[in-house]
Design a protein around this motif. Structure first.
Motif, mmCIF file in Angstrom:
data_model
loop_
_atom_site.group_PDB
_atom_site.id
_atom_site.type_symbol
_atom_site.label_atom_id
_atom_site.label_comp_id
_atom_site.label_asym_id
_atom_site.label_seq_id
_atom_site.Cartn_x
_atom_site.Cartn_y
_atom_site.Cartn_z
ATOM 1 N N ASN A 193 0.828 -1.212 0.000
ATOM 2 C CA ASN A 193 0.000 0.000 0.000
ATOM 3 C C ASN A 193 0.860 1.259 0.000
ATOM 4 O O ASN A 193 0.558 2.229 -0.703
ATOM 5 C CB ASN A 193 -0.948 0.012 1.197
ATOM 6 N N GLN A 194 1.919 1.251 0.806
ATOM 7 C CA GLN A 194 2.820 2.398 0.840
ATOM 8 C C GLN A 194 3.498 2.590 -0.517
ATOM 9 O O GLN A 194 3.631 3.714 -0.999
ATOM 10 C CB GLN A 194 3.869 2.222 1.937
ATOM 11 N N SER A 195 3.908 1.496 -1.123
ATOM 12 C CA SER A 195 4.528 1.571 -2.447
ATOM 13 C C SER A 195 3.538 2.079 -3.487
ATOM 14 O O SER A 195 3.882 2.915 -4.334
ATOM 15 C CB SER A 195 5.046 0.183 -2.841
ATOM 16 N N ALA A 196 2.304 1.593 -3.413
ATOM 17 C CA ALA A 196 1.267 2.055 -4.350
ATOM 18 C C ALA A 196 0.958 3.525 -4.127
ATOM 19 O O ALA A 196 0.746 4.277 -5.086
ATOM 20 C CB ALA A 196 0.009 1.209 -4.194
ATOM 21 N N GLU A 197 0.948 3.969 -2.889
ATOM 22 C CA GLU A 197 0.695 5.383 -2.569
ATOM 23 C C GLU A 197 1.817 6.253 -3.131
ATOM 24 O O GLU A 197 1.565 7.316 -3.694
ATOM 25 C CB GLU A 197 0.568 5.579 -1.055
ATOM 26 N N ALA A 198 3.064 5.791 -2.980
ATOM 27 C CA ALA A 198 4.196 6.539 -3.536
ATOM 28 C C ALA A 198 4.095 6.593 -5.061
ATOM 29 O O ALA A 198 4.340 7.638 -5.673
ATOM 30 C CB ALA A 198 5.519 5.901 -3.109
#
Length: 158
Positions: free
Chosen positions: A46-51
């Motif tokens: 999720n953090q990677s997708a948000e970035a």
């Protein structure tokens, strides 16, 4: 069952406690740990997708700015082209070549144009229309008072 009944109360308690401990450990390693690992991996995704989403949004803004700048440059080039064309017609001057530049400028070539008419046109377009003369090359023409010229023009705001 017979074996269970043969154990005294203390031994039965110890076996029950051991079984309960084994059940808790089995539950912990078979269910809870994999779920926690899965949750941690999902949070990382999720953090990677948000970035990635933030980067895409930033690139979309940059793309819109570049498109607006390109449209503006195209409009300026078109306006300059139309301005040059109409002013040449008004002054009864014929160009023999036209080349738009990548920076929004235009290059014009004239063969056998009256020198005084060319200078008058350049003055009118520069002073009256806000066009900047970037380059002027003049050579002697075929007849007296006639010249061959190459002119590079751009809008003053560039």
């Amino acid at each position: 069952m017979n074996k269970w009944q043969s154990l005294n109360l203390r031994e039965q308690s110890m076996v029950l406690l051991g079984a309960a401990t084994l059940l808790v450990l089995l539950l912990w390693f078979a269910v809870i740990t994999p779920v926690q690992t899965s949750v941690a991996k999902q949070q990382q995704r999720n953090q990677s997708a948000e970035a990635s989403l933030q980067r895409v949004r930033q690139l979309a803004v940059e793309l819109k700015q570049l498109q607006a700048a390109e449209n503006s440059a195209t409009t300026r080039e078109t306006n300059l082209t139309q301005l040059v064309d109409s002013s040449l017609r008004q002054n009864n001057i014929r160009m023999s070549g036209f080349q738009p530049g990548s920076d929004g400028s235009v290059s014009l070539r004239f063969d056998n144009v009256a020198f005084d008419r060319l200078l008058q046109w350049l003055y009118e377009i520069e002073v009256g229309q806000g066009v900047v003369l970037g380059e002027l090359s003049v050579r002697q023409g075929g007849a007296t008072g006639q010249v061959a010229a190459t002119v590079r023009l751009r809008m003053a705001s560039q």
